[in-house]
Design an enzyme around this catalytic site. Structure first.
Site, mmCIF file in Angstrom:
data_model
loop_
_atom_site.group_PDB
_atom_site.id
_atom_site.type_symbol
_atom_site.label_atom_id
_atom_site.label_comp_id
_atom_site.label_asym_id
_atom_site.label_seq_id
_atom_site.Cartn_x
_atom_site.Cartn_y
_atom_site.Cartn_z
ATOM 1 N N LYS A 13 70.999 -39.476 -44.317
ATOM 2 C CA LYS A 13 70.798 -40.894 -44.005
ATOM 3 C C LYS A 13 69.858 -41.574 -44.995
ATOM 4 O O LYS A 13 70.132 -42.683 -45.454
ATOM 5 C CB LYS A 13 70.242 -41.061 -42.579
ATOM 6 N N ARG A 88 67.073 -44.940 -31.866
ATOM 7 C CA ARG A 88 67.321 -43.510 -31.681
ATOM 8 C C ARG A 88 67.881 -43.197 -30.296
ATOM 9 O O ARG A 88 68.362 -42.084 -30.073
ATOM 10 C CB ARG A 88 66.034 -42.702 -31.884
ATOM 11 N N ARG A 127 66.465 -25.459 -47.916
ATOM 12 C CA ARG A 127 65.439 -26.205 -48.652
ATOM 13 C C ARG A 127 64.181 -25.359 -48.850
ATOM 14 O O ARG A 127 63.760 -24.631 -47.963
ATOM 15 C CB ARG A 127 65.080 -27.503 -47.919
ATOM 16 N N ARG A 160 59.428 -24.778 -45.159
ATOM 17 C CA ARG A 160 58.688 -25.485 -44.116
ATOM 18 C C ARG A 160 59.213 -25.089 -42.740
ATOM 19 O O ARG A 160 60.388 -24.762 -42.582
ATOM 20 C CB ARG A 160 58.824 -26.994 -44.290
ATOM 21 N N ARG A 171 66.228 -29.478 -33.100
ATOM 22 C CA ARG A 171 66.400 -30.886 -33.488
ATOM 23 C C ARG A 171 67.830 -31.367 -33.227
ATOM 24 O O ARG A 171 68.038 -32.519 -32.829
ATOM 25 C CB ARG A 171 66.054 -31.063 -34.969
#
Length: 217
Positions: A13, A88, A127, A160, A171
């Site tokens: 996004k 949201r 990542r 992370r 999530r």
């Protein structure tokens, strides 16, 4: 054009919002930017939001919505905007409709970036972040020449907590519970368009622009 961008974490996004806003020549407005601006400037809303954040609590919808109202009333948003990260939830979407009506306008389009859970996990769990310069690499899409070492500054890379598979799964569950219902909400208004958000960034951007043009954007 007045546009909202929705999609799960890892859908791209933030990246697509930059390109789409530039194409439309409208400001990209994210709740993160709004919060930072209000807090750094010490506005009454920023002071109130910081009080909740310092206590480790979620900022109430009312405070967030009032920040969004103030931002959308600024001159640069008069001819359109792209909202990234808001709304949201369905209650926030209802509040957004009301505040836009108060401003004498309404949303033109809601664009959903469609990507499945497996792809989200693949994107985010790969990542790696540099401890030195903070650059983000990816083990598959943007690897370094030497494992776990940053090509830019030579520091160690790490994963992370937010990018670990378990956290990503949590999530995605939260997204399905709270944010995915926006698809039905805006679909019922006839304002929703979905685009395939898989593949190279440039391809996704072209799909988004093609979709916008069909809506006059």
């Amino acid at each position: 054009m007045r546009l909202v961008l929705v999609g799960p974490p890892g859908a791209g996004k933030g990246t697509q919002a930059e390109f789409i806003a530039a194409h439309l020549a409208v400001p990209k407005i994210s709740t993160g930017d709004i919060f930072r601006a209000n807090v750094s400037q010490g506005t009454p809303l920023g002071v109130e939001a910081k009080r909740y954040m310092d206590a480790g609590q979620l900022v109430p919808d009312e405070v967030t919505i009032n920040m969004v109202r103030d931002r959308l009333a600024e001159p640069d948003a008069g001819d359109g905007f792209l909202l990234d990260g808001f709304p949201r939830t369905v209650p926030q979407a209802s509040a957004l409709d009301k505040l836009l009506a108060d401003l004498g306008t309404a949303l033109d389009l809601v664009m959903e970036l469609v990507v499945d859970d497996d792809e989200v996990i693949r994107r985010l769990s790969g990542r790696r972040t540099c401890r030195g310069c903070g650059k983000i690499w990816h083990v598959e899409f943007d690897p370094t020449s030497k494992d776990d070492i940053c090509d830019r500054c030579g520091s160690e890379l790490f994963q992370r907590d937010d990018d670990k598979a378990e956290t990503i799964g949590n999530r995605l569950v939260e997204y399905a519970d709270k944010t995915a219902p926006l698809v039905d909400f805006y679909g019922a208004q006839g304002k929703l368009v979905g685009i395939d958000a898989t593949g190279p960034v440039e391809d996704v951007t072209m799909r988004a622009i093609d979709a916008l043009q069909s809506f006059g954007g």
